[in-house]
Design a protein around this motif. Structure first.
Motif, PDB file in Angstrom:
ATOM      1  N   ARG A   7       0.805  -1.212   0.000  1.00 21.70           N
ATOM      2  CA  ARG A   7       0.000   0.000   0.000  1.00 21.70           C
ATOM      3  C   ARG A   7       0.846   1.274   0.000  1.00 21.70           C
ATOM      4  O   ARG A   7       0.364   2.339  -0.352  1.00 21.70           O
ATOM      5  N   VAL A   8       2.096   1.166   0.400  1.00 19.65           N
ATOM      6  CA  VAL A   8       2.932   2.357   0.506  1.00 19.65           C
ATOM      7  C   VAL A   8       3.108   3.034  -0.847  1.00 19.65           C
ATOM      8  O   VAL A   8       3.017   2.378  -1.895  1.00 19.65           O
ATOM      9  N   GLU A  86      -2.936   5.468  10.474  1.00 11.49           N
ATOM     10  CA  GLU A  86      -3.101   4.698   9.239  1.00 11.49           C
ATOM     11  C   GLU A  86      -1.789   4.635   8.468  1.00 11.49           C
ATOM     12  O   GLU A  86      -1.395   3.567   7.978  1.00 11.49           O
ATOM     13  N   TYR A  89       0.814   2.488  10.308  1.00  8.57           N
ATOM     14  CA  TYR A  89       0.507   1.064  10.155  1.00  8.57           C
ATOM     15  C   TYR A  89       0.819   0.566   8.747  1.00  8.57           C
ATOM     16  O   TYR A  89       1.227  -0.595   8.573  1.00  8.57           O
ATOM     17  N   GLU A  90       0.625   1.408   7.734  1.00 10.57           N
ATOM     18  CA  GLU A  90       0.972   1.003   6.365  1.00 10.57           C
ATOM     19  C   GLU A  90       2.452   0.655   6.266  1.00 10.57           C
ATOM     20  O   GLU A  90       2.823  -0.308   5.602  1.00 10.57           O
ATOM     21  N   TRP A  91       3.285   1.468   6.897  1.00 11.58           N
ATOM     22  CA  TRP A  91       4.728   1.286   6.804  1.00 11.58           C
ATOM     23  C   TRP A  91       5.266   0.298   7.836  1.00 11.58           C
ATOM     24  O   TRP A  91       6.323  -0.297   7.630  1.00 11.58           O
TER      25      TRP A  91
END
Length: 110
Positions: A7-8, A86, A89-91
């Motif tokens: 997602r990053v 958010e 948490y993605e990373w």
């Protein structure tokens, strides 16, 4: 070959230029370093600038949430903290290494 795209960086479709990264660091650091006393409005402007220049880091949002709490804007603070978490948490790691990841998450959850 990846079975799914991380997602990053917006699904690996966005590019962050060196100039944008440096400008984001400068805007962020001007607030968190404490070197200059700034009004809440000026702090929010700089934190928004950092987030616009580098939308891939959560810490400016977490710090923004703290400034908004001090101003009594609890709804805005909640939204900023949510966005910051958010991104963190993605990373699964933090950009600002002055505190460990778990401390940034804890601060955002407060």
């Amino acid at each position: 070959q990846l079975s799914s795209v991380p997602r990053v960086f917006h699904g690996c479709t966005a590019v962050l230029t060196k100039q944008a990264e440096e400008a984001a660091v400068d805007a962020y650091w001007s607030i968190v370093s404490g070197a200059v006393t700034a009004s809440a409005e000026d702090q929010l402007k700089k934190l928004d600038e950092a987030s616009e220049l580098n939308p891939f880091v959560g810490e400016p949002h977490i710090v923004k949430a703290q400034v908004l709490i001090q101003k009594g804007d609890y709804e805005g603070a909640g939204a900023a903290a949510k966005r910051g978490l958010e991104i963190l948490y993605e990373w699964s790691t933090n950009w600002d290494k002055r505190m460990p990841f778990r401390a940034w998450v804890a601060w955002g959850r407060c």
